[in-house]
Design an enzyme around this catalytic site. Sequence first.
Site, PDB file in Angstrom:
ATOM      1  N   LYS A  29       0.838  -1.211   0.000  1.00  0.00           N
ATOM      2  CA  LYS A  29       0.000   0.000   0.000  1.00  0.00           C
ATOM      3  C   LYS A  29       0.871   1.258   0.000  1.00  0.00           C
ATOM      4  O   LYS A  29       0.615   2.194  -0.751  1.00  0.00           O
ATOM      5  CB  LYS A  29      -0.934  -0.031   1.225  1.00  0.00           C
ATOM      6  CG  LYS A  29      -1.909   1.125   1.284  1.00  0.00           C
ATOM      7  CD  LYS A  29      -3.212   0.719   1.932  1.00  0.00           C
ATOM      8  CE  LYS A  29      -3.136   0.630   3.443  1.00  0.00           C
ATOM      9  NZ  LYS A  29      -3.151   1.953   4.097  1.00  0.00           N
ATOM     10  N   SER A  30       1.895   1.268   0.835  1.00  0.00           N
ATOM     11  CA  SER A  30       2.759   2.455   0.917  1.00  0.00           C
ATOM     12  C   SER A  30       3.389   2.767  -0.435  1.00  0.00           C
ATOM     13  O   SER A  30       3.407   3.918  -0.885  1.00  0.00           O
ATOM     14  CB  SER A  30       3.877   2.218   1.941  1.00  0.00           C
ATOM     15  OG  SER A  30       3.341   2.081   3.227  1.00  0.00           O
ATOM     16  N   ARG A  34       2.750   5.987  -3.295  1.00  0.00           N
ATOM     17  CA  ARG A  34       3.897   6.788  -3.739  1.00  0.00           C
ATOM     18  C   ARG A  34       4.106   6.688  -5.239  1.00  0.00           C
ATOM     19  O   ARG A  34       4.567   7.640  -5.874  1.00  0.00           O
ATOM     20  CB  ARG A  34       5.149   6.353  -2.971  1.00  0.00           C
ATOM     21  CG  ARG A  34       5.106   6.806  -1.499  1.00  0.00           C
ATOM     22  CD  ARG A  34       6.018   5.959  -0.637  1.00  0.00           C
ATOM     23  NE  ARG A  34       6.181   6.453   0.730  1.00  0.00           N
ATOM     24  CZ  ARG A  34       5.333   6.238   1.733  1.00  0.00           C
ATOM     25  NH1 ARG A  34       4.222   5.532   1.528  1.00  0.00           N
ATOM     26  NH2 ARG A  34       5.572   6.708   2.936  1.00  0.00           N
ATOM     27  N   GLY A 102      -5.293   7.581   5.355  1.00  0.00           N
ATOM     28  CA  GLY A 102      -4.402   8.502   6.058  1.00  0.00           C
ATOM     29  C   GLY A 102      -3.142   8.785   5.251  1.00  0.00           C
ATOM     30  O   GLY A 102      -2.725   9.942   5.114  1.00  0.00           O
ATOM     31  N   ARG A 130      -8.516  11.810  12.514  1.00  0.00           N
ATOM     32  CA  ARG A 130      -7.069  11.613  12.623  1.00  0.00           C
ATOM     33  C   ARG A 130      -6.312  12.941  12.665  1.00  0.00           C
ATOM     34  O   ARG A 130      -6.675  13.892  11.980  1.00  0.00           O
ATOM     35  CB  ARG A 130      -6.580  10.719  11.477  1.00  0.00           C
ATOM     36  CG  ARG A 130      -7.308   9.385  11.531  1.00  0.00           C
ATOM     37  CD  ARG A 130      -6.783   8.403  10.548  1.00  0.00           C
ATOM     38  NE  ARG A 130      -5.428   7.982  10.883  1.00  0.00           N
ATOM     39  CZ  ARG A 130      -4.735   7.137  10.152  1.00  0.00           C
ATOM     40  NH1 ARG A 130      -5.250   6.645   9.043  1.00  0.00           N
ATOM     41  NH2 ARG A 130      -3.521   6.782  10.504  1.00  0.00           N
ATOM     42  N   GLN A 178       4.868   9.113   7.319  1.00  0.00           N
ATOM     43  CA  GLN A 178       3.924  10.032   6.666  1.00  0.00           C
ATOM     44  C   GLN A 178       4.364  11.479   6.852  1.00  0.00           C
ATOM     45  O   GLN A 178       4.299  12.276   5.913  1.00  0.00           O
ATOM     46  CB  GLN A 178       2.524   9.808   7.217  1.00  0.00           C
ATOM     47  CG  GLN A 178       2.000   8.417   6.867  1.00  0.00           C
ATOM     48  CD  GLN A 178       0.622   8.142   7.413  1.00  0.00           C
ATOM     49  OE1 GLN A 178       0.065   8.939   8.162  1.00  0.00           O
ATOM     50  NE2 GLN A 178       0.056   7.014   7.035  1.00  0.00           N
ATOM     51  N   ASP A 329       1.935  -1.271  11.800  1.00  0.00           N
ATOM     52  CA  ASP A 329       0.593  -1.692  11.374  1.00  0.00           C
ATOM     53  C   ASP A 329       0.276  -3.139  11.761  1.00  0.00           C
ATOM     54  O   ASP A 329      -0.825  -3.621  11.496  1.00  0.00           O
ATOM     55  CB  ASP A 329       0.453  -1.533   9.855  1.00  0.00           C
ATOM     56  CG  ASP A 329       0.443  -0.067   9.454  1.00  0.00           C
ATOM     57  OD1 ASP A 329       0.078   0.787  10.290  1.00  0.00           O
ATOM     58  OD2 ASP A 329       0.822   0.237   8.303  1.00  0.00           O
ATOM     59  N   LYS A 356      -4.396   5.663  14.639  1.00  0.00           N
ATOM     60  CA  LYS A 356      -4.465   4.997  13.331  1.00  0.00           C
ATOM     61  C   LYS A 356      -5.912   5.057  12.832  1.00  0.00           C
ATOM     62  O   LYS A 356      -6.684   5.900  13.260  1.00  0.00           O
ATOM     63  CB  LYS A 356      -3.944   3.562  13.460  1.00  0.00           C
ATOM     64  CG  LYS A 356      -2.457   3.504  13.762  1.00  0.00           C
ATOM     65  CD  LYS A 356      -1.639   4.089  12.632  1.00  0.00           C
ATOM     66  CE  LYS A 356      -0.154   4.129  12.941  1.00  0.00           C
ATOM     67  NZ  LYS A 356       0.615   4.829  11.924  1.00  0.00           N
ATOM     68  N   ARG A 404      -7.609  -3.317   9.495  1.00  0.00           N
ATOM     69  CA  ARG A 404      -6.692  -4.273  10.143  1.00  0.00           C
ATOM     70  C   ARG A 404      -7.310  -4.894  11.401  1.00  0.00           C
ATOM     71  O   ARG A 404      -6.958  -6.007  11.784  1.00  0.00           O
ATOM     72  CB  ARG A 404      -5.349  -3.599  10.455  1.00  0.00           C
ATOM     73  CG  ARG A 404      -4.650  -3.121   9.185  1.00  0.00           C
ATOM     74  CD  ARG A 404      -3.183  -2.873   9.358  1.00  0.00           C
ATOM     75  NE  ARG A 404      -2.674  -1.996   8.314  1.00  0.00           N
ATOM     76  CZ  ARG A 404      -2.408  -2.372   7.064  1.00  0.00           C
ATOM     77  NH1 ARG A 404      -2.569  -3.620   6.694  1.00  0.00           N
ATOM     78  NH2 ARG A 404      -1.979  -1.487   6.176  1.00  0.00           N
TER      79      ARG A 404
END
Length: 447
Positions: A29-30, A34, A102, A130, A178, A329, A356, A404
Site C-alpha cells: 500500500k505504501s 507513492r 491517512g 485523525r 507520513q 501496522d 491509526k 486491520r
Amino acid sequence: MSHAANAPQRLTARRSGPLSGRIRAPGDKSISHRAFILGLLTIGETRIEGLLEGDDVLRTGAACRALGASIERLGPGSWRVRGAGLGSLPAPAETLDFGNAGTGSRLMMGVVGGHAVTARFDGDASLRKRPMRRILDPLELMGARVLEQGEGGRCPILLEGTPEPAPIEYRTPVASAQIKSAVLLAGLNSPGRTVVIEREASRDHTEKMLAHFGAQVRSETFGEDGRKITLEGRPKLAPRPVIVPADPSSAAFAIVAALVTPGSEIVVEGMMMNPLRTGLLTTLLEMGADIVELDRRVEGGEDVADLRVRASALKGVDAPAARAPSMIDEYPILAVAAAFAAGETRMRGLHELRVKESDRLAAVADGLKANGVDCAIEGDDLIVRGAGGQAEGGGLVATHLDHRIAMSFLVMGLASRREVAVDDETMIATSFPTFKPSMAALGAQFS
Ligand code: S3P
C-alpha cells in the site's frame, strides 16, 4: 466508490482445517500510493506493475487526476500515469476525498503544500478523527497556509500551497513515514535543500522512490536508531517503471493464520523484506514461529522472499518499543498471535496506535476481551496473556472502520474454539480487497 457510505456487513470466521497452499499478498500500500504521486510529479509516462487496487490507493489516484495527471488501468495491477510535472500542477476543481486513507491524504498535503494550488482535503468518519497538525505544522513552516480546518486541525482542511516552499530542517516529533514524506514531497519544489531528521527510522519508501525517479536524496544514520534525509530541491524527475512488491502488512494475516491454525503449512510469495517493515517477522521468530525463507531476491529495488510458514507452538515475548516503527501496522495481528501463545506478551511503546484508522490499542484490547483473552493496557503497552494453543472466541468485534482490526479478528476466528464475528468487513477493501477469497483458497472458513 465510497465504502464509508456502504452499509456495514458482518462477517464470521470459524474454526478451519489445516490451512495449506500458496498466497501472494496484494501490492504494498505504501509503495502504491507513492507510485501514483511520483507519477503525477514526473513529466512523461510512468508504468506501474503490481499496484494495490484497494480503495485507499484508488483515492490517491483520483486525487492525482484532480491535480492534472492522466491515469489509465492497462490490466490487473498494471497502470500508466502521465504526470503534470513538478511545479506545474493545476488547482483541483473539487474536494480531494481520501475516504479512509491517512497515507494518501497526508502525502498529498505535502504535494499541495509545495505548489501554488489550493485544495480541500476530506475523508470518511475515521479520517476526520485523525490528527493532521503533525503534517500542517511543517508545511506552514515551509510557507503553506491552512485556510480552514476542522477541530484540532482535522479534516476537512483547506490548504493553500506555496509556489516556493522554504527549505527547512525538520525533526519529526514522532517516528512517522507520513510526516517525513509530506515534508520531502513539499521540499521537492523548494529552491533549496530540505532536511528531515527522525529519531527512529521509519519506512523509507519515499526516499527510495525519489532516488529511483532521479532526485538527489541522501539518507544517513542519525544517533542510535535515527536517520537524516537530505533532499535537493527542484530535481529533474524522469519517468521510471515501478514494480510493487507484495505488502508485508497484508501478508501478516496469512502468516499468523497459518501459525495458529493447527497442522497448517503455507507459502507466502514475494513478500517485501525491507528491514524497516519486518519487525513482525523478527517478533514471531522470537516467539518460536516456524517460518523459513525459501528464495530471497530483489524485485523492483526491494528485497523480497517466499516464506514457508508452518503451524507452531508460540510463546510470549517482550516486544521492545524501538521495534515499533518496523511493525507499526502489525500490532493487531501480533496481539492475535499472542492470544494463542503460551504466557505473556508485552508490546511496548504503542502510543501511535491510538491515532491509526481507529484507536487500535483500545480496539484490539476490546476485541481480545470479547473473545475471552486475558489482556491489559498499561500506559502505552499492551499485555496479552495467551492460554497456549487455543483461544476461546465467541465474540462480536467492533471494527471502528478499521480494516486491520477486521482482518486480525477474522484470523483469530479460524483457530478459536468458538467462531469470531466482526461487525463490518467492508473496510477490508481499503488495503486487501482479495482477503476473503485468498484466505478461503487456503482453507479459511468465513460466512
Ligand atoms: C505509512 C506509514 C505509517 C503506517 C501507514 C502507512 C506510509 O504511518 O502506519 O499505514 O505509507 O508512510 P505513520 O508514518 O504515521 O506511522
